[in-house]
Design a protein around this motif. Structure first.
Motif, PDB file in Angstrom:
ATOM      1  N   THR A   1     -65.755 -34.164  13.063  1.00  0.00           N
ATOM      2  CA  THR A   1     -65.893 -32.867  12.408  1.00  0.00           C
ATOM      3  C   THR A   1     -65.932 -33.067  10.903  1.00  0.00           C
ATOM      4  O   THR A   1     -65.369 -34.017  10.365  1.00  0.00           O
ATOM      5  CB  THR A   1     -64.740 -31.921  12.788  1.00  0.00           C
ATOM      6  N   SER A   2     -66.564 -32.174  10.208  1.00  0.00           N
ATOM      7  CA  SER A   2     -66.819 -32.376   8.781  1.00  0.00           C
ATOM      8  C   SER A   2     -65.575 -32.171   7.912  1.00  0.00           C
ATOM      9  O   SER A   2     -65.487 -32.737   6.834  1.00  0.00           O
ATOM     10  CB  SER A   2     -67.931 -31.444   8.311  1.00  0.00           C
ATOM     11  N   GLY A   3     -64.603 -31.397   8.356  1.00  0.00           N
ATOM     12  CA  GLY A   3     -63.458 -31.096   7.504  1.00  0.00           C
ATOM     13  C   GLY A   3     -62.247 -31.971   7.721  1.00  0.00           C
ATOM     14  O   GLY A   3     -61.235 -31.811   7.046  1.00  0.00           O
ATOM     15  N   THR A   4     -62.310 -32.934   8.633  1.00  0.00           N
ATOM     16  CA  THR A   4     -61.138 -33.735   8.969  1.00  0.00           C
ATOM     17  C   THR A   4     -61.197 -35.087   8.268  1.00  0.00           C
ATOM     18  O   THR A   4     -62.215 -35.775   8.292  1.00  0.00           O
ATOM     19  CB  THR A   4     -61.065 -33.970  10.490  1.00  0.00           C
ATOM     20  N   THR A   5     -60.074 -35.476   7.659  1.00  0.00           N
ATOM     21  CA  THR A   5     -59.983 -36.793   7.045  1.00  0.00           C
ATOM     22  C   THR A   5     -59.622 -37.826   8.114  1.00  0.00           C
ATOM     23  O   THR A   5     -59.286 -37.475   9.250  1.00  0.00           O
ATOM     24  CB  THR A   5     -58.911 -36.806   5.946  1.00  0.00           C
ATOM     25  N   VAL A   6     -59.674 -39.073   7.744  1.00  0.00           N
ATOM     26  CA  VAL A   6     -59.325 -40.144   8.678  1.00  0.00           C
ATOM     27  C   VAL A   6     -57.859 -40.047   9.071  1.00  0.00           C
ATOM     28  O   VAL A   6     -57.491 -40.185  10.242  1.00  0.00           O
ATOM     29  CB  VAL A   6     -59.646 -41.523   8.055  1.00  0.00           C
ATOM     30  N   VAL A   7     -57.006 -39.772   8.107  1.00  0.00           N
ATOM     31  CA  VAL A   7     -55.573 -39.645   8.390  1.00  0.00           C
ATOM     32  C   VAL A   7     -55.322 -38.459   9.315  1.00  0.00           C
ATOM     33  O   VAL A   7     -54.503 -38.533  10.237  1.00  0.00           O
ATOM     34  CB  VAL A   7     -54.773 -39.513   7.073  1.00  0.00           C
ATOM     35  N   GLY A   8     -56.027 -37.375   9.096  1.00  0.00           N
ATOM     36  CA  GLY A   8     -55.886 -36.206   9.963  1.00  0.00           C
ATOM     37  C   GLY A   8     -56.338 -36.488  11.379  1.00  0.00           C
ATOM     38  O   GLY A   8     -55.696 -36.063  12.347  1.00  0.00           O
ATOM     39  N   ALA A   9     -57.435 -37.226  11.530  1.00  0.00           N
ATOM     40  CA  ALA A   9     -57.932 -37.576  12.863  1.00  0.00           C
ATOM     41  C   ALA A   9     -56.955 -38.500  13.581  1.00  0.00           C
ATOM     42  O   ALA A   9     -56.713 -38.350  14.785  1.00  0.00           O
ATOM     43  CB  ALA A   9     -59.307 -38.225  12.761  1.00  0.00           C
ATOM     44  N   VAL A  10     -56.386 -39.454  12.856  1.00  0.00           N
ATOM     45  CA  VAL A  10     -55.396 -40.355  13.456  1.00  0.00           C
ATOM     46  C   VAL A  10     -54.160 -39.572  13.885  1.00  0.00           C
ATOM     47  O   VAL A  10     -53.608 -39.794  14.970  1.00  0.00           O
ATOM     48  CB  VAL A  10     -55.032 -41.486  12.467  1.00  0.00           C
ATOM     49  N   PHE A  11     -53.719 -38.643  13.061  1.00  0.00           N
ATOM     50  CA  PHE A  11     -52.541 -37.842  13.394  1.00  0.00           C
ATOM     51  C   PHE A  11     -52.796 -36.973  14.626  1.00  0.00           C
ATOM     52  O   PHE A  11     -51.965 -36.919  15.536  1.00  0.00           O
ATOM     53  CB  PHE A  11     -52.147 -36.964  12.201  1.00  0.00           C
ATOM     54  N   ILE A  12     -53.929 -36.313  14.674  1.00  0.00           N
ATOM     55  CA  ILE A  12     -54.262 -35.473  15.826  1.00  0.00           C
ATOM     56  C   ILE A  12     -54.363 -36.314  17.097  1.00  0.00           C
ATOM     57  O   ILE A  12     -53.839 -35.939  18.151  1.00  0.00           O
ATOM     58  CB  ILE A  12     -55.576 -34.703  15.568  1.00  0.00           C
TER      59      ILE A  12
END
Length: 124
Positions: free
Chosen positions: A92-103
């Motif tokens: 998704t365009s609004g998610t950072t790498v750290v956010g994706a790892v956390f999710i």
């Protein structure tokens, strides 16, 4: 003594199901990538590669999960579910790498815990 029916407790998943899930996840990955402004060729390649990888891992899990102990099964499903959700949220365009790892990590822990707690041990 004709053909035997399936064992009543057998809840195995047919391998075609993993192909269908792979196709759905590949199409969804392509849609997410296309929504972020990628070219049609890149979107097609990403969707096909995602479809192939998810279907191959799904077919492997369908064959191997019934042979694993309860903790291994929960760990495997948690890790694979977390990786998949983390990968899709990273597209998704609004998610950072750290956010994706956390999710992905949170989803993996939830799926693994649910798989461990909800799966009852088989009686011999």
């Amino acid at each position: 003594m004709g053909a035997h029916a399936a064992v009543p407790g057998d809840r195995s998943i047919h391998p075609v199901t993993s192909l269908a899930v792979g196709a759905l996840v590949g199409a969804y990955a392509a849609l997410l990538d296309r929504g972020s402004g990628a070219s049609a060729g890149r979107t097609l390649v990403l969707g096909l590669v995602t479809c192939a990888v998810v279907a191959a891992v799904g077919m492997l899990l369908v064959r191997r999960l019934p042979l694993m102990p309860r903790t291994g099964r929960a760990l495997t499903t948690g890790v694979s579910g977390g990786l998949l959700i983390g990968y899709l949220s990273g597209l998704t365009s609004g998610t950072t790498v750290v956010g994706a790892v956390f999710i992905g990590a949170v989803f993996g822990v939830v799926v693994g815990t649910a798989g461990y707690l909800l799966r009852r041990p088989q009686k011999m």
